[in-house]
Enzyme design. Structure first.
Site, PDB file in Angstrom:
ATOM      1  N   HIS A 113       0.840  -1.206   0.000  1.00 12.02           N
ATOM      2  CA  HIS A 113       0.000   0.000   0.000  1.00 12.02           C
ATOM      3  C   HIS A 113       0.879   1.261   0.000  1.00 12.02           C
ATOM      4  O   HIS A 113       0.369   2.362   0.200  1.00 12.02           O
ATOM      5  CB  HIS A 113      -0.871   0.045   1.255  1.00 12.02           C
ATOM      6  CG  HIS A 113      -1.845  -1.088   1.383  1.00 12.02           C
ATOM      7  ND1 HIS A 113      -2.604  -1.550   0.341  1.00 12.02           N
ATOM      8  CD2 HIS A 113      -2.205  -1.839   2.462  1.00 12.02           C
ATOM      9  CE1 HIS A 113      -3.383  -2.544   0.763  1.00 12.02           C
ATOM     10  NE2 HIS A 113      -3.155  -2.734   2.040  1.00 12.02           N
ATOM     11  N   SER A 143     -15.300   0.914   3.992  1.00 13.29           N
ATOM     12  CA  SER A 143     -14.591  -0.348   4.192  1.00 13.29           C
ATOM     13  C   SER A 143     -13.496  -0.178   5.256  1.00 13.29           C
ATOM     14  O   SER A 143     -13.332  -1.027   6.137  1.00 13.29           O
ATOM     15  CB  SER A 143     -13.979  -0.790   2.855  1.00 13.29           C
ATOM     16  OG  SER A 143     -13.406  -2.054   2.967  1.00 13.29           O
ATOM     17  N   MET A 240     -14.042 -16.754  -1.177  1.00 11.44           N
ATOM     18  CA  MET A 240     -12.818 -16.319  -0.497  1.00 11.44           C
ATOM     19  C   MET A 240     -13.046 -16.178   1.003  1.00 11.44           C
ATOM     20  O   MET A 240     -12.170 -16.486   1.798  1.00 11.44           O
ATOM     21  CB  MET A 240     -12.304 -15.010  -1.103  1.00 11.44           C
ATOM     22  CG  MET A 240     -11.737 -15.227  -2.498  1.00 11.44           C
ATOM     23  SD  MET A 240     -10.895 -13.789  -3.157  1.00 11.44           S
ATOM     24  CE  MET A 240      -9.498 -13.654  -2.058  1.00 11.44           C
TER      25      MET A 240
HETATM   26  P1  A3P Z   1     -15.948  -3.934   1.787  1.00 13.68           P
HETATM   27  O1  A3P Z   1     -15.437  -3.678   3.168  1.00 13.68           O
HETATM   28  O2  A3P Z   1     -16.565  -2.740   1.149  1.00 13.68           O
HETATM   29  O3  A3P Z   1     -16.848  -5.118   1.737  1.00 13.68           O
HETATM   30  P2  A3P Z   1      -8.590  -5.085   0.659  1.00 13.68           P
HETATM   31  O4  A3P Z   1      -8.394  -6.495   0.234  1.00 13.68           O
HETATM   32  O5  A3P Z   1      -7.797  -4.100  -0.160  1.00 13.68           O
HETATM   33  O6  A3P Z   1      -8.379  -4.929   2.120  1.00 13.68           O
HETATM   34  O7  A3P Z   1     -10.098  -4.688   0.331  1.00 13.68           O
HETATM   35  C1  A3P Z   1     -11.163  -5.183   1.126  1.00 13.68           C
HETATM   36  C2  A3P Z   1     -12.454  -4.871   0.411  1.00 13.68           C
HETATM   37  O8  A3P Z   1     -12.553  -5.714  -0.752  1.00 13.68           O
HETATM   38  C3  A3P Z   1     -13.657  -5.209   1.276  1.00 13.68           C
HETATM   39  O9  A3P Z   1     -14.686  -4.310   0.874  1.00 13.68           O
HETATM   40  C4  A3P Z   1     -13.957  -6.631   0.859  1.00 13.68           C
HETATM   41  O10 A3P Z   1     -15.257  -7.064   1.169  1.00 13.68           O
HETATM   42  C5  A3P Z   1     -13.709  -6.538  -0.626  1.00 13.68           C
HETATM   43  N1  A3P Z   1     -13.437  -7.871  -1.178  1.00 13.68           N
HETATM   44  C6  A3P Z   1     -12.608  -8.822  -0.699  1.00 13.68           C
HETATM   45  N2  A3P Z   1     -12.650  -9.923  -1.435  1.00 13.68           N
HETATM   46  C7  A3P Z   1     -13.545  -9.676  -2.409  1.00 13.68           C
HETATM   47  C8  A3P Z   1     -14.038 -10.461  -3.490  1.00 13.68           C
HETATM   48  N3  A3P Z   1     -13.625 -11.700  -3.681  1.00 13.68           N
HETATM   49  N4  A3P Z   1     -14.936  -9.895  -4.326  1.00 13.68           N
HETATM   50  C9  A3P Z   1     -15.356  -8.621  -4.135  1.00 13.68           C
HETATM   51  N5  A3P Z   1     -14.931  -7.833  -3.121  1.00 13.68           N
HETATM   52  C10 A3P Z   1     -14.026  -8.361  -2.268  1.00 13.68           C
END
Ligand code: A3P
Length: 293
Positions: A113, A143, A240
């Site tokens: 990041h 999020s 996932m």
């Molecule tokens: P939300 O909190 O809006 O649901 P990161 O991986 O960068 O930490 O991002 C997390 C965000 O991506 C979360 O969003 C999570 O739910 C979403 N996310 C994780 N896996 C996902 C998937 N397979 N498909 C769609 N969104 C996903």
């Protein structure tokens, strides 16, 4: 607040307050805030970490779909469906030290990041392939808030109404979303030879097959549509969140996974405040973010 006892001369733990006085526990590492990850030494030494010519680095602002895209890339490269966990503990550069990812097989998929100025100098020197995933800032903020409340090491107990201003002013880890986006746009402009694929979270939600085909082309791999659709099925939020996520932190990641949840959180006043800030800070930005699908 916990402070590890290993030697981190330039690194110290800080509680960064929101507008209600509740704090998010961060690690100040060489003047830059990252999360207070357990057992990290911060970003010291990361600039000189050795990259390989065929490394791929996934660069995202937090909460932009990192876990999702990392898994997609992993399966695209492997050419097979992978049932185990996403294993970000090995690929996440700022968890350091370099030995953590030094043994990974080529081509390595790494992620971060951080801004370019904090990444290994080799990323530019070796023209490492960068996949950049962007997400609309309103959903990112929601999020982030929900993640911060759930993850033990951030120790956050605050309320939504108090987090938006400090979040977008960059008070917490990794600085502001706006600075991150602007910085990376500048990097892309000033390093035209750096291979960068820019993806949007919302486009992936809308048409994952199309975006995966773009990824294949960028990565130089040929995969059939039948295989891509198997990846799509194996990387849904549900797949996932159940099959792949182990531990508190990973479980906190898989929440709603949609576009537009911000409408359930932003008040009219917050929305107006944000839109005004966006206009001021992002006037020169040509990127178009989708806030609904
Ligand atoms: P939300 O909190 O809006 O649901 P990161 O991986 O960068 O930490 O991002 C997390 C965000 O991506 C979360 O969003 C999570 O739910 C979403 N996310 C994780 N896996 C996902 C998937 N397979 N498909 C769609 N969104 C996903």
């Amino acid at each position: 607040m916990m402070c590890e006892d290993f030697d981190r001369p330039l690194t110290h733990v800080v509680g960064v307050p929101d507008d209600g006085g509740d704090t998010i526990t961060c690690l100040n590492s060489n003047g830059f805030l990252i999360p207070n990850f357990p057992n990290t030494r911060g970003i010291q030494g990361i600039r000189s970490a050795k990259m390989r010519d065929d490394d791929i680095i996934l660069c995202t602002y937090p909460k932009s779909g990192t876990h999702w895209v990392l898994e997609i890339i992993r399966e695209l490269l492997a050419g097979e469906i992978i049932e185990d966990d996403v294993m970000m503990d090995k690929t996440f550069l700022e968890l350091g030290p370099e030995e953590r990812y030094a043994d990974l097989q080529s081509p390595r998929i790494l992620n971060s990041h951080l801004l370019m100025k904090h990444l290994p100098e080799d990323v530019i020197n070796k023209n490492v392939k960068v996949i950049s995933v962007l997400r609309n800032p309103k959903d990112v903020a929601v999020s982030f808030y929900n993640f911060a409340k759930k993850v033990p090491y951030l120790e956050f107990k605050g309320e939504w109404k108090n987090i938006l201003r400090p979040f977008f002013e960059g008070k917490f880890m990794y600085g502001s979303w706006m600075d991150y986006i602007s910085d990376w746009e500048e990097v892309k402009k000033t390093n035209p030879d750096l291979p960068v694929l820019t993806l949007f979270y919302e486009d992936l939600k809308q048409d994952q097959m199309l975006e995966m085909r773009r990824m294949c082309e960028f990565l130089g791999v040929e995969r059939t549509d039948a295989f891509l659709s198997r990846i799509r099925d194996n990387t849904t939020l549900t797949a996932m969140g159940t099959l792949k996520s182990k531990g508190d932190v990973n479980r906190a990641v898989f929440r709603k996974g949609g576009v537009g949840d911000w409408k359930n959180w932003f008040t009219v006043a917050q929305n107006e405040w944000f839109d005004q800030l966006y206009q001021e800070k992002m006037a020169d930005c040509h990127l178009q973010f989708k806030y609904t699908l």
